[in-house]
Design a protein around this motif. Sequence first.
Motif, PDB file in Angstrom:
ATOM      1  N   PHE A 274      15.330  -3.735  -3.413  1.00 54.09           N
ATOM      2  CA  PHE A 274      13.935  -3.316  -2.879  1.00 54.09           C
ATOM      3  C   PHE A 274      13.380  -4.195  -1.859  1.00 54.09           C
ATOM      4  N   ALA A 275      12.550  -3.560  -1.066  1.00 49.67           N
ATOM      5  CA  ALA A 275      11.820  -4.308  -0.114  1.00 49.67           C
ATOM      6  C   ALA A 275      10.261  -3.920   0.025  1.00 49.67           C
ATOM      7  N   PHE A 276       9.285  -4.545   0.665  1.00 50.15           N
ATOM      8  CA  PHE A 276       8.034  -4.351   0.541  1.00 50.15           C
ATOM      9  C   PHE A 276       7.682  -4.091   1.925  1.00 50.15           C
ATOM     10  N   SER A 277       6.612  -2.889   2.315  1.00 51.10           N
ATOM     11  CA  SER A 277       6.096  -2.842   3.574  1.00 51.10           C
ATOM     12  C   SER A 277       5.058  -3.687   3.747  1.00 51.10           C
ATOM     13  N   GLN A 278       4.496  -3.661   4.996  1.00 52.24           N
ATOM     14  CA  GLN A 278       3.105  -4.342   5.240  1.00 52.24           C
ATOM     15  C   GLN A 278       1.956  -3.890   4.538  1.00 52.24           C
ATOM     16  N   ILE A 279       0.952  -4.696   4.510  1.00 49.92           N
ATOM     17  CA  ILE A 279      -0.336  -4.462   3.637  1.00 49.92           C
ATOM     18  C   ILE A 279      -1.192  -3.815   4.526  1.00 49.92           C
ATOM     19  N   LYS A 280      -1.910  -3.032   3.860  1.00 51.62           N
ATOM     20  CA  LYS A 280      -3.110  -2.131   4.253  1.00 51.62           C
ATOM     21  C   LYS A 280      -4.319  -2.330   3.350  1.00 51.62           C
TER      22      LYS A 280
END
Length: 366
Positions: A274-280
């Motif tokens: 898995f990987a994470f997106s940027q934070i909003k």
Amino acid sequence: MTRTLKKWVALLSLVLGFQQIVHAQVTIQISYENGVFNANKTSYTFDVRAIRGINYDVANPDSSNWQFMNIRSDVEVPVGVTIQSTNYTFNPAYSSGGALSKNPPPNQNPQPGNWVGFSFNLTRNFENDIPAGNGVILGTGTFNFSGPVLSTNRMSIRPYDGTSFTAFWTNLELNLPRKRIVGTTNQALPVNLIDFSAAREGNTTTLVWSTSEESNSDHFEIQRSGDGKAWHKLKSIAAKGESSVEVHYATVDDSPMGGNNFYRLKMVDKDGTFAFSQIKRVEFDLKTGYTLFPNPVSDKLNFKSTEDWNSVSSIKIYNAQGGEVYTSPSVPAKEVNVKNLPSGTYVVKLSRKNGQSSGYRIVIAR
């Protein structure tokens, strides 16, 4: 989901401002993660992750709590393309300020290829220590390029060039030495996640994202946090799986918390990677806290709020002497039976999964 992001963790020895501590243990390891191009590849957004090194000192606040970071780096671009503008949003839980500059001091030992320089300046004043383990996202940076940038291009943190100190972590106490930072090099820029946005609509949050390519992808886990540190699964959305065209996704958070709501995507493949997106971040001015009723109470105590009940981690009740007389099960209920407790005044402590807690006074009367 094919990700072109390759975490080549080739640690570069970056030296401090004092020759006698060249061989000191690493204080901070930096990596650039979760990169996203816009559709025409003229804008690129990425996260800056910091991980504790052996020399990270939590015992001395002057050493690891009052600090200034300068990270000088380079990004490879096609000939004729420049960085036109930059933007940096810092994580307030771990930074008091920060900026992304397109005009760092010149690189005295450039790599082959067409590279342009940039740097981060980041300050900390009594913010939280960087946690152990996987560390923390310090912030999110954005480049706006004068033309398209290839997905095969790279970013790197400059190594020590032998004559100047191009990346360091130092202290506001100027008599304390600078400390060494290490980072990733020749890191490919990912392109699969085109965009990710979170916007307030009334008392809900609408989350929208798009991918340009998917292979072996399984699902997207939408995660939410109240402080940017403790993350919890909000819901799961099935992925397309295999695609070479743009795919668009959307979902809604029907019960956001009062105050800050931080959102991110966990993009999970069928093999479990898995990987994470940027934070909003989305802020709501909803009234926070809970109403406890009836009060006075004789039998059953109830909790009511606009907050998501799934954010509650525990409920405890204390008598007037401070003794704990009730502890909720691991999954707290909105209704607590207090008929076995003697009449009197009590304090109810409601704890949330993000680490926050609230206290309420109740009276049991019969």
